[in-house]
Each structure stands twice: as C-alpha cells, then as structure tokens.
Motif scaffolding. Structure first.
Motif, PDB file in Angstrom:
ATOM      1  N   ALA A 136      39.008  39.924  38.188  1.00  0.00           N
ATOM      2  CA  ALA A 136      39.128  39.019  37.045  1.00  0.00           C
ATOM      3  C   ALA A 136      38.744  39.732  35.747  1.00  0.00           C
ATOM      4  CB  ALA A 136      38.254  37.797  37.252  1.00  0.00           C
TER       5      ALA A 136
ATOM      6  N   THR B 250      50.651  31.665  34.788  1.00  0.00           N
ATOM      7  CA  THR B 250      51.186  32.932  34.289  1.00  0.00           C
ATOM      8  C   THR B 250      51.923  32.693  32.983  1.00  0.00           C
ATOM      9  OG1 THR B 250      51.544  33.614  36.582  1.00  0.00           O
ATOM     10  CG2 THR B 250      52.572  34.954  34.889  1.00  0.00           C
TER      11      THR B 250
ATOM     12  N   CYS C 122      41.186  35.381  32.997  1.00  0.00           N
ATOM     13  CA  CYS C 122      42.475  35.584  33.651  1.00  0.00           C
ATOM     14  C   CYS C 122      42.282  36.558  34.807  1.00  0.00           C
ATOM     15  CB  CYS C 122      43.529  36.080  32.665  1.00  0.00           C
ATOM     16  SG  CYS C 122      43.233  37.726  32.017  1.00  0.00           S
ATOM     17  N   GLU C 123      43.309  36.738  35.583  1.00  0.00           N
ATOM     18  CA  GLU C 123      43.246  37.667  36.710  1.00  0.00           C
ATOM     19  C   GLU C 123      43.654  39.079  36.307  1.00  0.00           C
ATOM     20  OE1 GLU C 123      42.011  37.205  39.807  1.00  0.00           O
ATOM     21  OE2 GLU C 123      41.370  35.277  39.004  1.00  0.00           O
ATOM     22  N   ALA C 124      44.721  39.192  35.500  1.00  0.00           N
ATOM     23  CA  ALA C 124      45.228  40.514  35.130  1.00  0.00           C
ATOM     24  C   ALA C 124      46.156  40.411  33.934  1.00  0.00           C
ATOM     25  CB  ALA C 124      45.971  41.137  36.308  1.00  0.00           C
TER      26      ALA C 124
ATOM     27  N   GLY D 295      46.943  34.438  36.005  1.00  0.00           N
ATOM     28  CA  GLY D 295      45.683  33.774  36.285  1.00  0.00           C
ATOM     29  C   GLY D 295      45.077  33.035  35.112  1.00  0.00           C
TER      30      GLY D 295
END
Length: 82
Positions: free
Chosen positions: A2, A76, A23-25, A37
């Motif tokens: 994360a 996303t 966010c994740e990426a 994310g």
C-alpha cells in the motif's frame, strides 16, 4: 504494498486544496497514471479538480501535472497527464 497519492489544486494567490488518499499502487502508462486501490467515490466527492498528483516510486517522490481523471472501476482510476 500500500502507498498513498497526494492531490493538489492551486488557485490565484495563496488559495489551494490538497488531499492525501491511500491506494495500492500507481503505474505510469501511455494513457496517463493508473491508480489502483483508491476509492473513486472520494474523487467524485471533490469540489475541485487536481492539478498535481504526487507519489513515491523507487524511493523517489514524483509530482506530476494531471488533467481529468476517469474511474475504470470502483477501485481504479486513470489520470491524464498534462
């Protein structure tokens, strides 16, 4: 792993807005930046349009000028680059 994105908007004078979102990426593509994310509902709730998006990549802070964004799904989004 994360991470976070930092969004900024600058107006005339000292006026500005900013928001940090988890966010994740973040991935750079030919079409712009894909942020995975992040909850698109948070971006939809903004009353302002981000001018810059910052994030960390490989130990380096990147700050990019962005244009409009579009939700690809609920978690996303894609930002265009200016």
């Amino acid at each position: 792993m994360a991470t976070t994105i930092f969004l900024e908007a600058h107006y005339f004078g000292e006026d500005h807005e900013e928001l940090r979102l988890p966010c994740e990426a973040v991935a750079a593509t030919l079409d712009g930046l894909i942020v995975a994310g992040v909850e698109a509902r948070h971006l939809r709730a903004l009353k302002w349009r981000p001018d810059y998006l910052s994030y960390w990549a490989d130990g380096q802070l990147l700050r990019l000028a962005v244009g409009p964004w579009v939700a690809l799904d609920a978690l996303t989004v894609r930002f265009t680059l200016r």
